[in-house]
Each structure stands twice: as structure tokens, then as C-alpha cells.
Design an enzyme around this catalytic site. Structure first.
Site, PDB file in Angstrom:
ATOM      1  N   HIS A 312      26.093  17.373 -20.180  1.00 26.30           N
ATOM      2  CA  HIS A 312      26.913  18.590 -20.476  1.00 26.30           C
ATOM      3  C   HIS A 312      28.100  17.990 -21.216  1.00 26.30           C
ATOM      4  CE1 HIS A 312      28.829  22.256 -19.990  1.00 26.30           C
ATOM      5  NE2 HIS A 312      27.632  23.026 -19.905  1.00 26.30           N
ATOM      6  N   ASP A 369      20.018  24.095 -17.299  1.00 29.64           N
ATOM      7  CA  ASP A 369      18.772  24.432 -17.806  1.00 29.64           C
ATOM      8  C   ASP A 369      17.651  23.835 -17.390  1.00 29.64           C
ATOM      9  OD1 ASP A 369      19.326  26.757 -19.508  1.00 29.64           O
ATOM     10  OD2 ASP A 369      19.991  25.502 -21.106  1.00 29.64           O
TER      11      ASP A 369
END
Ligand code: CMC
Length: 433
Positions: A312, A369
Site C-alpha cells: 500500500h 482488497d
């Protein structure tokens, strides 16, 4: 940096022996930023920061995120509390208007949304132009833009009433067209929202109801969907949100700005990762389930393969949303009695990656996700719809950020560049090239 007195801090930049001073601002959670609004005017130079890894594009009071500590808060409320205790529409209200609604405010908000939920029948002609093979995200982006045709009046941002109406209209119609992207794919008739059902139930019904069959939603599925929508509702200045703010800064309308956000979300490095994760897990399963082979592929710099659902831009410790979703995935799968072989692969992949120095050194952890797709799959949502679900969840964040930007009278977004092309050249006629 120098502390001038208790409050005023300045940063000094020295270029070619000349010193320039800039104010330093501190946010409510002690984030420190050098205010370079006047940098070019003062010095003639600009900053260069591809991907905006170090650039704050705005001051915002909506979402706080601490990537090192794994903290995510909407308007000061922790994501853990909201996911556990709140209803999605309460969170929508909170994000957009800044406070949790009272019972009365929430009831009125729900009624106002219901009142605007029918989509103009002519929109069916627009969707009929898409082949059933069209990706739902492409259809959603186009349909969101097409809504402008049926709502041509631009929003008067100086009128609170006008703003409220535009926001309610967008919140009301977007889930319907989002559900229609799936119905178009399955060649099913398009219907408006069932006004007797709550937000999640009616959304599920719009996606899945078949002609001649009564659709009944499962409360476990409704609850999981509520949680997923809340976890996706905002994430400060990510790619799609920055796109919405950027497009909106030209004073393009709300539907046009949201449509651009949908397109930005579609990419596999952003919201499209939830689809890419499941496709990756399916590929690993088909290949025999050897997770170490794929871990090695992800580490190989010659191989373009990346471990989807890992890493991320901001979270460098853990993604708090992933923790909540992982727990929810376990609960939903056990409640529904689903035994999905790709869950085993996901767990093995996660374990291997978390122990591997390549991932540990680069602080690559499972993101939101990695597990969301597993829940979507368990509750019967087709893979190509995953990112549409992300968009439905992110809609309030986009709207809240657009509203903040417009009310703050922010200037048009217009980055600079460092030109590295040819210097002035003489034009050559075609026969002389
Ligand atoms: N698999 C393998 N290596 C990776 C991965 C990955 N998923 N992510 C980052 N790296 C490596 C990258 O190759 C680089 O290595 P090196 O320093 O040796 O060159 C290092 O880690 C730093 O990566 P980066 O690309 O500079 O980091 P970034 O902040 O620009 O990218 C990211 C963040 C999310 C785009 C990236 O981690 C990625 O591509 N992840 C997979 C896609 C994904 O899951 N996206 C969903 C993000 S969460 C949903 C949302 O909010 O959008």
C-alpha cells in the site's frame, strides 16, 4: 526547520546560496507540512514529486490515516468502531456532513434518498447500447456521466439546499445504475429500487432478482455488505478521490467528477485489485496451488507479476481494513457454509509473504482488497462486479471530498512539470526529413 515561537515554525530552503523561508503548518494529528504555495513566486523554482508521494494536495477534515500505526478514522471515529456499530448510511452522512446523524436526521436522509432513487427510463436506452460483454466498470463510468444529460442544471455550491439535493440525487441513483451494470451483463430486465427495503437489501435485489422469482436476501450477506461498504467509504487522497477533486476543481459537475473517479478506481493498482486478487488466486489454484512459485515470481524484478492485494502506498505496518475484513471473511464463509479452496491458497500466500524478507523489508502487507474479493465471491457477486461494489462504497467519500473542495473554493488543480524534451528546432519540410 526552526521554531520561531510556540506556534510559528518556518522552514528554510537554500538554493545557490540564497535562503528562502516558508511557513510550516501542523495538522490536528500533528502531521507537519511545509507550505510551499509561494515557492515559485518567491524563488522561480518548483518541486518534483512523481506520484505525489510527498505532496499534500489539500487540507482536509474528513479522514485521518496513519500508515505507520495502521490507524484509519472517519471524522474522528475509528474504522473499527464504525464497521462494528454503524449502518452504512449513517457513515455516509457522517463523511459528507461531518457529524453522526440524529435519528431524525437519518430518517429524513433515508427518505430523501428514496425519493430520488428512480432512474430516468431513457437511461435504459443508454445501457442497451452496451454489449453484455462490456466490463461493468466501463459501463458504470459511462452511465454516471450520462446522468448529466438528465440532470443538466449545474449545482449552485453557494446554496446549501442545492448542494444537498445534488448529493442526495447522486447517492440515490448511483447504486441503481451500479446494479444495472450486472443486469445488463446477465441480460436481465432493469428495475428501479424496491422502496420497501433498506439500502443493502434493495441493492442486492436490484442485482440478483430474476423474473418470476421472489428474491430474499440473507441477513449474513446484508451484514457483510454493510461492513464492506463502510470499510471502503473513504481513504483520504487516494488516486480516485484525488481525481474527483481534480476534475471537480475545474467546476465540472458532480456526476462528471464521480464518473472520472470510477475510471480511476478501475485500475488494478487501485480498486481493480480486488478482481485481480481473485483472478490471481484462481490462477495459482489452477496451476497446482504452489504458492512459493508465485512468491518467487513476485520477487523477480524481471517478471512483471506482482502479488495482488499486497502493499500500500500509505500503510507500511498493516492495513486496519484488511484486519477487519479477514475476520469478516472467516465469519461469512463459516456462516454460509462455504468451503472455498482459494481461501486456503490466500492464507498460505499471506503466511509465506509475511515471513519472506522481500516483503518484510519493503513493508508489504495484505491490503483491504486481499480479503474483500473472497467475501464478495462467497456472497455470490461475480468477479467483474467487485470493483463496482468498491465504487458504491467509495461514493460517499468522493462526494464528501468534492463538497469540501468546492466549499473551500480550492483553485483549479494544475500541476507543473520539468520539461526534458527538445529545445527549439527548425521545422523541416516533408521532403527534407
Ligand atoms: N508485489 C511485489 N512487489 C511489490 C508489491 C507487490 N504487490 N508492491 C510493491 N512491491 C515492491 C516494488 O516492486 C518495490 O520494490 P523495489 O523497492 O525493489 O523497487 C517496492 O515494493 C515499493 O513498491 P512501489 O511500487 O514503489 O510502492 P507504491 O507505494 O508506489 O505502490 C501499490 C503501492 C499498492 C501500487 C503496490 O504495492 C502494488 O502494486 N500492490 C498490488 C496492487 C494492489 O493490491 N493494489 C490495491 C491497493 S489497496 C486498495 C486501494 O486503496 O486502492
Amino acid at each position: 526547520m526552526e521554531v520561531m515561537n510556540e506556534k510559528k515554525v518556518i522552514a528554510t530552503l537554500e538554493v545557490d546560496g540564497k535562503k528562502h523561508e516558508f511557513p510550516v503548518i501542523t495538522g490536528t494529528e500533528n502531521e507537519v507540512a511545509i507550505d510551499i504555495k509561494n515557492l515559485r513566486a518567491q524563488t522561480g523554482i518548483i518541486t518534483l514529486d512523481p506520484g505525489y508521494k510527498n505532496t499534500g494536495s489539500c487540507e482536509s477534515a474528513i479522514t485521518f490515516l496513519d500508515g505507520e500505526k495502521g490507524i484509519l478514522r472517519y471524522r474522528g471515529y475509528s474504522i473499527e468502531d464504525l464497521a462494528e456499530k454503524a449502518d452504512f448510511l449513517e457513515v455516509v452522512f457522517l463523511l459528507i456532513f461531518g457529524e453522526l446523524p440524529t435519528k431524525n436526521e437519518l430518517d429524513n436522509f433515508k427518505t430523501d434518498i428514496l425519493g430520488q432513487s428512480d432512474v430516468n427510463q431513457d437511461m435504459k436506452k443508454v445501457i442497451a447500447g452496451f454489449p453484455t460483454s462490456a466490463h461493468p466498470m466501463g459501463v458504470l463510468s459511462s452511465l454516471t456521466s450520462a446522468l448529466t444529460a438528465f440532470n443538466p442544471k449545474s449545482v449552485n455550491v453557494d446554496s446549501e439546499e442545492d448542494m444537498y439535493k445534488a448529493i442526495v440525487k447522486t447517492l440515490a441513483k448511483f447504486p441503481t445504475i451500479a446494479a444495472w451494470t450486472l443486469r445488463n451483463r446477465n441480460a436481465l430486465p432493469l428495475k428501479n429500487r424496491d422502496k420497501n427495503l433498506g439500502f443493502e437489501e434493495s441493492f442486492l435485489k436490484m442485482m440478483f432478482e430474476k423474473p418470476g422469482e421472489e428474491y430474499k436476501s440473507n441477513p449474513i450477506v446484508v451484514d457483510a455488505l454493510n461492513k464492506l461498504l463502510i470499510l471502503h467509504a473513504d481513504h483520504e487522497q487516494n488516486c480516485s478521490t484525488s481525481t474527483v477533486r481534480m476534475v471537480g476543481s475545474s467546476q465540472a459537475g458532480l456526476f462528471a467528477s464521480i464518473s472520472a473517479g470510477v475510471s480511476a478506481l478501475w485500475g488494478p493498482l487501485h480498486g481493480g485489485a480486488n478482481q485481480a486478487v481473485i483472478e490471481m488466486l484462481e490462477e495459482i489454484e489452477k496451476d497446482g496451488g504452489d504458492t512459493s512459485k508465485f512468491i518467487n515470481k513476485a520477487k523477480d524484478k524481471e517478471d512483471p507479476f506482482r502479488l495482488m492485494g499486497f502493499g500500500h502506498r500509505v500503510y507500511k505496518n498493516f492495513d486496519p481494513r484488511a484486519r477487519i475484513i479477514k475476520k469478516a471473511a472467516d465469519e461469512v464463509l463459516s456462516d454460509l457454509g462455504v468451503n472455498d479452496p482459494i481461501l486456503g491458497i490466500a492464507k498460505a500466500l499471506e503466511k509465506a509473504a509475511l515471513e519472506d524478507p522481500y516483503f518484510v523489508e519493503r513493508k508489504l502487507y495484505p491490503n483491504v482488497d486481499f480479503y474483500s474479493g473472497i467475501i464478495y465471491r462467497a456472497i455470490g457477486i461475480p468477479t467483474e462486479m467487485f470493483t463496482v461494489l468498491f465504487a458504491v462504497g467509495r461514493l460517499p467519500g468522493w462526494i464528501a471530498q468534492w463538497r469540501e473542495m468546492r466549499l473551500g473554493k480550492e483553485p483549479i488543480g494544475r500541476p507543473r512539470q520539468v520539461y526534458i524534451g527538445e529545445n527549439l528546432r527548425e521545422f523541416k519540410d516533408l521532403e527534407n526529413r
